[in-house]
Design a protein around this motif. Sequence first.
Motif, PDB file in Angstrom:
ATOM      1  N   UNK A   1       0.846  -1.199   0.000  1.00 18.56           N
ATOM      2  CA  UNK A   1       0.000   0.000   0.000  1.00 18.56           C
ATOM      3  C   UNK A   1       0.884   1.252   0.000  1.00 18.56           C
ATOM      4  N   UNK A   2       2.009   1.154   0.726  1.00 14.57           N
ATOM      5  CA  UNK A   2       2.972   2.257   0.730  1.00 14.57           C
ATOM      6  C   UNK A   2       3.524   2.501  -0.660  1.00 14.57           C
ATOM      7  N   UNK A   3       3.815   1.395  -1.387  1.00 13.12           N
ATOM      8  CA  UNK A   3       4.320   1.544  -2.759  1.00 13.12           C
ATOM      9  C   UNK A   3       3.260   2.180  -3.650  1.00 13.12           C
ATOM     10  N   UNK A   4       2.021   1.712  -3.419  1.00 12.01           N
ATOM     11  CA  UNK A   4       0.910   2.280  -4.186  1.00 12.01           C
ATOM     12  C   UNK A   4       0.803   3.781  -3.905  1.00 12.01           C
ATOM     13  N   UNK A   5       0.980   4.149  -2.613  1.00  7.09           N
ATOM     14  CA  UNK A   5       0.894   5.565  -2.240  1.00  7.09           C
ATOM     15  C   UNK A   5       1.995   6.363  -2.935  1.00  7.09           C
ATOM     16  N   UNK A   6       3.208   5.758  -3.027  1.00 12.84           N
ATOM     17  CA  UNK A   6       4.319   6.455  -3.687  1.00 12.84           C
ATOM     18  C   UNK A   6       3.996   6.666  -5.163  1.00 12.84           C
ATOM     19  N   UNK A   7       3.459   5.613  -5.830  1.00 16.54           N
ATOM     20  CA  UNK A   7       3.078   5.752  -7.241  1.00 16.54           C
ATOM     21  C   UNK A   7       1.987   6.805  -7.393  1.00 16.54           C
ATOM     22  N   UNK A   8       1.070   6.774  -6.417  1.00 16.51           N
ATOM     23  CA  UNK A   8      -0.028   7.740  -6.462  1.00 16.51           C
ATOM     24  C   UNK A   8       0.521   9.167  -6.411  1.00 16.51           C
ATOM     25  N   UNK A   9       1.484   9.385  -5.483  1.00 18.43           N
ATOM     26  CA  UNK A   9       2.061  10.722  -5.358  1.00 18.43           C
ATOM     27  C   UNK A   9       2.776  11.143  -6.638  1.00 18.43           C
ATOM     28  N   UNK A  10       3.459  10.169  -7.256  1.00 25.04           N
ATOM     29  CA  UNK A  10       4.172  10.472  -8.493  1.00 25.04           C
ATOM     30  C   UNK A  10       3.173  10.865  -9.583  1.00 25.04           C
ATOM     31  N   UNK A  11       2.088  10.084  -9.663  1.00 24.76           N
ATOM     32  CA  UNK A  11       1.055  10.380 -10.662  1.00 24.76           C
ATOM     33  C   UNK A  11       0.472  11.776 -10.413  1.00 24.76           C
ATOM     34  N   UNK A  12       0.221  12.069  -9.123  1.00 31.94           N
ATOM     35  CA  UNK A  12      -0.354  13.374  -8.791  1.00 31.94           C
ATOM     36  C   UNK A  12       0.595  14.490  -9.216  1.00 31.94           C
TER      37      UNK A  12
END
Length: 351
Positions: free
Chosen positions: A96-107
């Motif tokens: 989930x942390x990795x997903x959050x990091x990808x999410x931040x990058x996408x944002x």
Amino acid sequence: MTHPMHPLAPLPSIKLKIGTIILAAVGVTIVVFWAGTKVGLWPSVSGIIAGICALVITRYLARGLTSPLREMSEATTAMARGDYERRVNLASKDEIGQLAASFNQMAAELDATERMRRDLIANVSHELRTPITALQAVLENMIDGVEPADPETMRTMLAQVERLGRLVAQLLDLSRLESGSMPLDRQSFEIEAVLEHAARETRLHSPNAIVSVDVEPGGLTADADPERLHQVVANLLENALRYTPIGGTVELRAFPAEPSGITIEVTDEGPGIPDDQVPRIFERFYRADSARSSRDGGAGLGLAIAQWIVDLHGGEIHPERREPHGCRMVVTLPGARTATAVREPVHPGGT
Ligand SMILES: Nc1ncnc2c1ncn2[C@@H]1O[C@H](COP(=O)(O)OP(=O)(O)OP(=O)(O)O)[C@@H](O)[C@H]1O
Ligand SMILES: [Mg+2]
């Protein structure tokens, strides 16, 4: 919102976290149940207390397991409303942390794209408004009788209309290139024909211009879309001419690139491009010398278009300094060269 460090946060996977939670819950249940019976409680009472303890510890440990998901869900809603500045907390090290990091990058990328879009609209509006305002002023003066409707005035108006038309055509080209709806029509052709054509056109527009074409060896062949390549060369020539003083020469050269492909160079005798401007000249609407360019009608799109076309070909474009002064634009395209260059050299007496 603050995020106190959670005891399970350093664990690298969700499986491990869930395993730890189950282990902790079962352990607590056994210990409390055993202790309860030890002090003489009824097994049912002991069981209920053990169950409650297990629930409490599970709740404590599982807290934070899903909070990044909740945060992401909130951030997504905010993004849908147009707020691209939201980021989520990255304390967790699991999937989930990795997903959050990808999410931040996408944002962050969406944020940058959104900013570029706004800049683009602002630039386009500004570039369109300038000639329109000029046209409107002249037309108003004519209607008021302040300015005569003579050929000279008509010519200035025509120049503004041409500038508008050119800008719209450039924008259309850029949008087609970027959206991929302008597929390349790649073919092998002799580069000299394209360079000569571009040089002839230039001489026609500016009769005083001295443009030389040099292709070495003769018959050098490119593997490219001839029409698009012509567009690149024409853009580079236009820039070179703009900066070359009267009587100066613009050189168009083509030769085989090392180790493969071909190189096309456009060299002028102008002031050259200052080092600090080099990284920006390929940006849309960027003009190193804005006062000059807006006067001459350039919107700062020519090199952006040229770079897109060269990129689509898998090639490369960059400016170099010409000694003692001037600019040399170097375009390298992969693929075809000459029939002789492709063939292995024949050694006399060899097998
Ligand atoms: N040969 C050159 N010598 C000096 N500066 C150059 C040269 N070519 C490009 N530049 C600088 O790079 C900037 C961007 O060039 P580009 O071709 O993208 O825009 P433009 O020529 O100003 O406008 P447009 O091509 O849209 O008419 C120019 O404004 C100029 O400052
Ligand atoms: Mg230009």
